[in-house]
Design a protein around this motif. Structure first.
Motif, mmCIF file in Angstrom:
data_model
loop_
_atom_site.group_PDB
_atom_site.id
_atom_site.type_symbol
_atom_site.label_atom_id
_atom_site.label_comp_id
_atom_site.label_asym_id
_atom_site.label_seq_id
_atom_site.Cartn_x
_atom_site.Cartn_y
_atom_site.Cartn_z
ATOM 1 N N CYS A 125 0.796 -1.282 0.073
ATOM 2 C CA CYS A 125 -0.004 0.024 0.141
ATOM 3 C C CYS A 125 0.731 1.141 0.033
ATOM 4 N N SER A 126 2.108 1.139 0.747
ATOM 5 C CA SER A 126 2.925 2.426 0.710
ATOM 6 C C SER A 126 3.464 2.488 -0.627
ATOM 7 N N VAL A 127 3.878 1.526 -1.280
ATOM 8 C CA VAL A 127 4.289 1.617 -2.632
ATOM 9 C C VAL A 127 3.217 2.242 -3.838
ATOM 10 N N LEU A 128 1.958 2.000 -3.497
ATOM 11 C CA LEU A 128 0.896 2.564 -4.321
ATOM 12 C C LEU A 128 0.829 4.065 -3.974
ATOM 13 N N LEU A 129 1.146 4.526 -2.681
ATOM 14 C CA LEU A 129 1.090 5.759 -2.543
ATOM 15 C C LEU A 129 2.106 6.636 -3.123
ATOM 16 N N ILE A 130 3.092 5.802 -3.038
ATOM 17 C CA ILE A 130 4.582 6.632 -3.401
ATOM 18 C C ILE A 130 4.127 6.657 -5.131
ATOM 19 N N LEU A 134 2.855 10.672 -3.625
ATOM 20 C CA LEU A 134 2.923 11.123 -2.118
ATOM 21 C C LEU A 134 4.128 10.379 -1.474
ATOM 22 N N TRP A 135 5.230 11.054 -1.518
ATOM 23 C CA TRP A 135 6.420 10.558 -0.763
ATOM 24 C C TRP A 135 7.083 11.817 -0.341
ATOM 25 N N ILE A 136 7.798 11.639 0.775
ATOM 26 C CA ILE A 136 8.643 12.564 1.844
ATOM 27 C C ILE A 136 9.710 12.880 0.983
ATOM 28 N N HIS A 137 9.777 14.154 0.347
ATOM 29 C CA HIS A 137 10.855 14.799 -0.460
ATOM 30 C C HIS A 137 11.484 15.780 0.146
ATOM 31 N N ASN A 138 10.812 16.167 1.641
ATOM 32 C CA ASN A 138 11.365 17.472 2.254
ATOM 33 C C ASN A 138 11.063 17.217 3.692
ATOM 34 N N ILE A 154 11.983 7.680 -0.409
ATOM 35 C CA ILE A 154 11.087 6.764 -0.539
ATOM 36 C C ILE A 154 10.980 5.718 0.438
ATOM 37 N N PRO A 155 12.181 5.103 0.771
ATOM 38 C CA PRO A 155 12.186 4.133 1.924
ATOM 39 C C PRO A 155 11.439 4.734 3.247
ATOM 40 N N LEU A 156 11.866 5.989 3.563
ATOM 41 C CA LEU A 156 11.322 6.547 4.644
ATOM 42 C C LEU A 156 9.906 6.721 4.436
ATOM 43 N N THR A 157 9.341 7.000 3.545
ATOM 44 C CA THR A 157 7.975 6.936 3.222
ATOM 45 C C THR A 157 7.123 5.619 3.541
ATOM 46 N N VAL A 158 7.802 4.508 3.021
ATOM 47 C CA VAL A 158 7.252 3.092 3.236
ATOM 48 C C VAL A 158 7.344 3.040 4.755
ATOM 49 N N LEU A 159 8.260 3.347 5.695
ATOM 50 C CA LEU A 159 8.590 3.244 6.900
ATOM 51 C C LEU A 159 7.370 3.960 7.746
ATOM 52 N N ILE A 160 7.323 5.250 7.281
ATOM 53 C CA ILE A 160 6.206 6.059 7.756
ATOM 54 C C ILE A 160 4.749 5.494 7.592
ATOM 55 N N LEU A 249 0.757 12.933 4.106
ATOM 56 C CA LEU A 249 1.834 13.030 3.129
ATOM 57 C C LEU A 249 1.312 13.929 2.030
ATOM 58 N N ALA A 250 0.018 14.056 1.930
ATOM 59 C CA ALA A 250 -0.502 15.310 0.901
ATOM 60 C C ALA A 250 -0.199 16.712 1.425
ATOM 61 N N LEU A 251 -0.148 16.712 2.886
ATOM 62 C CA LEU A 251 0.209 18.075 3.410
ATOM 63 C C LEU A 251 1.526 18.424 3.141
ATOM 64 N N LEU A 252 2.299 17.146 3.327
ATOM 65 C CA LEU A 252 3.987 17.583 2.873
ATOM 66 C C LEU A 252 4.505 18.065 1.843
ATOM 67 N N GLN A 253 3.626 17.929 0.699
ATOM 68 C CA GLN A 253 3.825 18.292 -0.519
ATOM 69 C C GLN A 253 3.808 19.930 -0.915
ATOM 70 N N TYR A 254 3.372 20.453 0.480
ATOM 71 C CA TYR A 254 3.276 22.065 0.181
ATOM 72 C C TYR A 254 4.160 22.808 1.002
ATOM 73 N N ALA A 255 4.567 23.988 0.589
ATOM 74 C CA ALA A 255 5.696 24.886 1.225
ATOM 75 C C ALA A 255 4.865 25.751 2.343
ATOM 76 N N PRO A 256 5.614 26.006 3.213
ATOM 77 C CA PRO A 256 5.141 26.898 4.207
ATOM 78 C C PRO A 256 4.100 28.147 3.843
ATOM 79 N N GLU A 257 4.557 28.739 2.862
ATOM 80 C CA GLU A 257 3.927 29.814 2.136
ATOM 81 C C GLU A 257 2.525 29.584 1.764
#
Length: 377
Positions: A125-130, A134-138, A154-160, A249-257
């Protein structure tokens, strides 16, 4: 903005309505087919209570959101149509992951599934989200890191993903706790997505909150003698965990601005609503290892067990934990504008550790007092 708020409220109300129709039918079938969660020495409840409430979650949420999106198309809402196109990849892969986990949860509730098999499904399921982007790039400054490469992200996203799903599954130990914690998180995520300008994700958040409102009523206030009480089971906890990590994960795609009001760190905003279940599962995991036990087998060492052990009843313990989660979230979101994220997370860890040490001492003192009273009798 007003139309987005109305769409989100409509998603919540539709979920409440449809869950109110479906959950009683699940109760009826469960009692006719004798599909109960049998009590044992580890479980707190007494009597026969069905554990298939989570079967209602996925169909109700998907139907409510899909119905509203379809109606938006019919009414010519080009803005929603554009938003849906831009999020199509993430939503499509997310739906595939959701369906897999939903079926796995049902199989576990009905016939039982080994935790190793559930882990494999969760990893897939985590691979599908990636695959949906949706993966942690920042890491937004946590551990001094910002943009990170796919080889780390990508490995960090699977773990999370696996971590959060299991954290929600493991915190589901007393009435209303998992649904209360998750409901609070969905409200925060829903408001954040409205502020960012992502109404599709906001609708999903509030639809999830709506179905949990209806479930919470049956779970907390339902009378088992009148056959009105139900548990969410693994079907519910696993799928709710997936919804939460999907939105985080969707929230992590956006900048603080992108957050004009909060101006908060995106990582802090994403993880703050999940702090209590995620911190609790780490503490329990290492506690079991130190006791030379299997970290994947259940016991009675979670935070709610500690609160019950010092004399609180289930409802009071649940309320205290949920309000603590809301406090943690508000504290982190507001102060992340002024405090460096690593220091803020350190403060959270210290507060959590001190709370658990205090509860452990209170528990031991109460047990010693009870043993002394028994010896005196």
């Amino acid at each position: 903005m007003t139309s987005w708020v109305l769409s989100s409220l409509a998603a919540m109300l539709l979920s409440i309505l449809f869950a109110g129709i479906l959950i009683p039918q699940i109760l009826l079938v469960s009692f006719r087919r004798k599909l109960f969660d049998e009590p044992d020495e580890r479980k707190i409840h007494r009597g026969t209570v069905p554990r298939l409430g989570g079967i209602a979650f996925t169909p109700v949420i998907c139907f409510s959101v899909s119905l509203l999106l379809g109606l938006s198309y019919l009414m010519g809402d080009t803005e929603i149509e554009y938003m849906m196109r831009t999020n199509a990849q993430a939503v499509a892969f997310g739906f595939c992951a959701l369906l897999m986990l939903y079926l796995t949860g049902m199989a576990d509730d009905l016939i039982g599934v080994r935790y190793r098999a559930k882990f494999i499904v969760q990893i897939f399921c985590s691979v599908l989200l990636i695959g949906g982007g949706l993966w942690i790039h920042n890491l937004h400054g946590v551990l001094g890191l910002h943009a990170i490469s796919p080889f780390l992200g990508i490995p960090l996203t699977v773990l999370i993903v696996v971590y959060v799903i299991n954290a929600i599954n493991l915190i589901d130990g007393i009435d209303g706790l998992a649904s209360g914690l998750s409901g609070a998180a969905f409200i925060i995520y829903g408001i954040a997505f409205l502020l960012i300008g992502k109404p599709v994700y906001a609708m999903i958040s509030f639809a999830c909150f709506g179905v949990l409102i209806q479930f919470f009523y049956y779970n907390v206030f339902g009378n088992p003698e009148k056959r009105k009480k139900i548990f969410m089971g693994d079907t519910g906890s696993l799928t709710i965990g997936l919804f939460l990590v999907f939105l985080a994960l969707a929230l992590l795609q956006y900048a603080p601005e992108s957050l004009p009001i909060f101006r908060t760190n995106p990582l802090i905003l994403a993880i703050s609503p999940l702090i209590i279940p995620c911190f609790d599962v780490v503490r329990v995991f290492f506690h079991r290892i130190l006791r030379h036990g299997n970290p994947f087998l259940p016991d009675k060492t979670h935070i709610h067990h500690k609160l019950l052990a010092i004399g609180l009843n289930q409802r009071l313990a649940m309320t205290l934990i949920v309000f603590s989660a809301i406090f943690f979230s508000a504290f982190n979101i507001l102060l992340s504008r002024y405090i460096e994220p690593n220091l803020l997370l350190l403060l959270d860890i210290v507060a959590w550790t001190l709370t658990n040490v205090w509860l452990s001492r209170k528990r031991k003192a109460r047990e010693a007092k009870m043993n002394a009273n028994k010896n005196n009798q």
